[in-house]
Scaffold this active site. Structure first.
Site, short mmCIF file in Angstrom:
data_model
loop_
_atom_site.label_atom_id
_atom_site.label_comp_id
_atom_site.label_asym_id
_atom_site.label_seq_id
_atom_site.Cartn_x
_atom_site.Cartn_y
_atom_site.Cartn_z
N HIS A 37 68.17 -19.04 78.07
CA HIS A 37 68.34 -18.97 76.61
C HIS A 37 67.92 -17.60 76.07
CE1 HIS A 37 67.72 -21.30 72.55
NE2 HIS A 37 68.20 -20.08 72.36
N HIS B 102 68.85 -13.24 72.49
CA HIS B 102 69.56 -13.71 73.67
C HIS B 102 69.88 -12.50 74.54
CE1 HIS B 102 71.16 -17.67 71.67
NE2 HIS B 102 69.87 -17.47 71.46
N GLU C 107 66.41 -22.79 64.77
CA GLU C 107 65.21 -22.65 65.60
C GLU C 107 63.94 -22.57 64.74
OE1 GLU C 107 66.03 -23.28 68.37
OE2 GLU C 107 67.64 -22.07 69.23
N HIS D 267 63.50 -13.75 68.06
CA HIS D 267 64.09 -14.43 69.21
C HIS D 267 65.45 -13.80 69.48
CE1 HIS D 267 65.96 -17.33 71.78
NE2 HIS D 267 66.57 -18.02 70.84
N TYR E 228 53.20 -1.11 80.00
CA TYR E 228 53.54 -1.37 78.61
C TYR E 228 53.81 -2.83 78.31
CZ TYR E 228 53.59 3.61 78.79
OH TYR E 228 53.21 4.90 79.00
#
Length: 216
Positions: free
Chosen positions: A162, A97, A76, A95, A122
């Protein structure tokens, strides 16, 4: 290796392990990167587990984008590089999942321009608006193109089916923000169909003004 880079390597691995241990990502999913003091990047290796990152094996890039050390980086990279290239002040990208945010991305009725409902202050304070992007095959460079198309206006995106991606000034701020994203998605799922009382438009506007939040 400078002491500052050594500390940064340790920090990335410690944060990743904490996220993994608390179930915010799993197996060999997720990736994390950070800007080094000399303008390069440290990046988690492809196929690696957040629970077992080795500081010495992080992929190391110089300030011209050439890999100079470590294992092959996450597939990625285009996604990470898009944030660094378009969003001023980005010092780290993470990143995950994470299950609740992924689940929320699959449900009908989501606003692509503002993925998270205004349930608590928040998420607004830490993330601003979160853009929901469509599904892309993992590793597809088109994900990076989609982030570049935002022209640096968003610190966070949600990749449908994703996982979330968040940019921050430091690894700590990026991780704090992505945890808030996942917590808000979890709240949204818990409250789905119950007509919860979220923040009003006036309360959201107050947060934007007081905290100087970009709301494009």
């Amino acid at each position: 290796m400078t002491p500052a880079e050594s500390r940064l390597r340790e920090t990335l691995c410690e944060l990743a392990a904490s996220l993994y241990q608390r179930g915010l990502t799993h197996g060999s999913t997720g990736n994390i990167s950070a800007r080094t003091p000399d303008g390069g990047l440290l990046v988690s290796p492809t196929g690696s587990s957040f629970g077992r990152l080795d500081p010495a094996r992080l992929a190391r890039f110089d300030d011209r984008g050439r890999q100079i050390d470590g294992d092959p980086p996450t597939k990625e990279m285009a996604l990470h590089k898009a944030f660094y290239d378009t969003r001023d002040g980005t010092g780290a990208v993470v990143h995950l999942h994470s299950c609740h945010s992924v689940a929320l991305s699959m449900l009908p009725g989501q606003d692509p321009d503002n993925f998270l409902p205004p349930l608590t202050p928040y998420a607004i304070m830490l993330l601003g608006k979160v853009r929901l992007l469509p599904y892309f095959r993992p590793g597809d460079a088109a994900m990076g193109d989609a982030v570049r198309g935002l022209n640096g206006r968003r610190a966070a995106v949600m990749l449908a089916n994703h996982g979330p991606v968040v940019a921050g000034k430091t690894p700590e701020t990026a991780c704090n923000a992505i945890e808030e994203l996942e917590a808000t998605a979890r709240l949204a799922l818990m409250l789905r169909g119950q007509d919860p009382q979220g923040l009003t438009a006036e309360q959201v506007a107050d947060l934007i003004t007081v905290h100087g939040i970009s709301w494009e």
